[in-house]
Design an enzyme around this catalytic site. Structure first.
Site, PDB file in Angstrom:
ATOM      1  N   TYR A 101      41.090  48.748  28.753  1.00  0.00           N
ATOM      2  CA  TYR A 101      41.177  47.964  29.995  1.00  0.00           C
ATOM      3  C   TYR A 101      42.649  47.682  30.275  1.00  0.00           C
ATOM      4  O   TYR A 101      43.380  47.254  29.388  1.00  0.00           O
ATOM      5  CB  TYR A 101      40.422  46.632  29.830  1.00  0.00           C
ATOM      6  N   GLU A 190      43.286  46.872  38.818  1.00  0.00           N
ATOM      7  CA  GLU A 190      42.559  46.822  37.547  1.00  0.00           C
ATOM      8  C   GLU A 190      41.925  48.176  37.248  1.00  0.00           C
ATOM      9  O   GLU A 190      41.322  48.779  38.123  1.00  0.00           O
ATOM     10  CB  GLU A 190      41.475  45.747  37.620  1.00  0.00           C
TER      11      GLU A 190
END
Ligand code: GDP
Ligand code: MN
Length: 402
Positions: A101, A190
């Site tokens: 991530y 993101e």
């Protein structure tokens, strides 16, 4: 403004962040053609402005073009938490060895962009932050000094990424993501998951991208990515009219001049036991046309049972607002009772104008509290079966849906 996955990935691609090859499709037949062009296994991905599509069944692997057509048929039209799927992104399927991530956003507390990186990707990042805070590497970048590669290295080491080839690719991606974030005037970039393939290649498999609305004038290419059809029709209409409008879940329509007063009005209505149907800010002007526009927006909301019009005259003159209200009532039929509180510049004149015209269904109150009480009372007597929630959510409970 939130971008779809495929739009965010297009920006990633422009900045040199590796993404998979893909095509957009709006019908199963288009999905089939797209899959044929891409060849082999593909992923069919629902394009909606909400996360967790995988869990909701909006992301499916397809073996071949015919299968992609079937999967697209199943996904198109699907409702993912209130978002109907109108487009699917067909992407060459990736093999996944690891899911990381990576994001960059604003830390408002520190007033600096903040990178977050963890090898525990793919899942909810909030869960990682809550259960394994140490697994989440964080790094602030001073916006004046800009990003420096040593900072990226520190972030990558801190996250525990040890493979030298991965480190090298990650370092390049972190630098490019910062460039993408700053150059796009983004609020959030993101990548979850940022995958490592079995061959060791690092690639962005998803994108969540938010651009600052106030900077869109600098980015014509991004501004035209806005999906007008997917927007809430009422919010789109309000934007067209230049009215600031936020939908809430109650039945008292709120209209104020200035964001601060409108927010206070929302709170006061909640305080007296009512539930605001919306937040509507007329802005500083409040001329007759502005009043007409705002009333037009509010009355299109089917949940509204009464309207509380709270005006404090500063630069806005109350007599002007009063004329605007009368003009609006002439131009359109408003079925709902309107409670008006006029205070400030020329308020007496304004109230006199309203009293003389004495339109039916219009109630003038002298204070905000009295006005709120009246509006709540009227809302519950006009065909609303639900009792007002006590306490009320106020404005704070209304935002932050995504
Ligand atoms: P989200 O659920 O809305 O966050 O959508 P994502 O794009 O992140 O996809 C959800 C999950 O689907 C990912 O975490 C992957 O595990 C899986 N997925 C997506 N694309 C691929 C792919 O190309 N290959 C494989 N094997 N899995 C994928
Ligand atoms: Mn994701």
């Amino acid at each position: 403004m939130d971008l779809y996955e495929y739009q965010g990935k297009e920006l990633f691609r422009r900045f040199g962040i590796p993404v998979s090859d893909g095509r957009l499709a709006t019908t199963p037949a288009e999905a089939r053609v797209a899959a044929e062009e891409l060849g082999g296994q593909v992923v069919v991905k629902a394009q909606v402005l909400v996360g967790g599509r995988g869990k909701a069944g909006g992301i499916k692997l397809a073996e071949n073009a015919a299968d992609a057509e079937q999967k697209a048929k199943a996904i198109l039209g699907m409702d993912i938490r209130g978002h109907v799927v109108r487009k699917v992104w067909i992407e060459k399927a990736s093999e996944i060895a690891k899911e990381y991530y990576l994001s960059v956003t604003f830390d408002r507390g520190e007033k600096e962009p903040l990178f977050m990186l963890t090898t525990e990707g793919g899942v909810d990042i909030e869960e990682v932050a809550a259960t394994k805070p140490d697994a989440l590497a964080r790094l602030h970048v001073n916006p004046l000094e800009g990003y420096q590669p040593y900072q990226g290295r520190r972030l990558i080491y801190q996250a525990g990424i040890e493979d030298p080839s991965e480190q090298k690719q990650m370092l390049a991606i972190v630098g490019k993501l910062y460039e993408c974030f700053v150059s796009s005037d983004a609020m959030l970039c993101e990548i979850n998951p940022l995958i490592v393939t079995p061959a060791g290649e690092v690639r962005a498999l998803d994108s969540k991208f938010t651009v600052d609305d106030n900077a869109l004038y600098k980015h014509a290419d991004i501004a035209q990515m806005r999906d007008v059809a997917a927007a809430d029709p009422l919010e789109a209409f309000a934007r067209e009219k230049g009215v600031t409008y936020v939908k809430l879940d109650g039945n008292v329509g709120i209209l104020g001049n200035g964001a601060g007063l409108s927010m206070s009005t929302v709170d006061v209505v909640a305080h007296v036991g009512g539930r605001p149907a919306n937040f509507c800010d007329l802005g500083g002007g409040g001329d007759a046309q502005g009043v007409v526009d705002a009333l037009e927006v509010i009355t299109r909301d089917g949940d509204v049972r009464s309207i509380f019009f709270n005006i404090f005259g500063g630069i806005t003159r109350c007599d002007e607002v009063a004329r605007g209200i009368l003009q609006a009532l002439e131009q359109m039929t408003i079925e709902h009772p309107i409670v008006v509180r006029l205070d400030g510049t020329n308020s007496e004149e304004g109230r006199r104008i309203l009293q003389e015209a004495a339109p039916p269904n219009l109630h003038a109150e002298a204070t905000m509290l009295e006005g709120a009480r009246k509006a709540v009372e009227l809302a519950s007597s006009v065909g609303s079966t639900e009792p007002p929630k006590s306490g009320g959510a106020g404005f704070a409970g209304a935002g932050a849906e995504r």
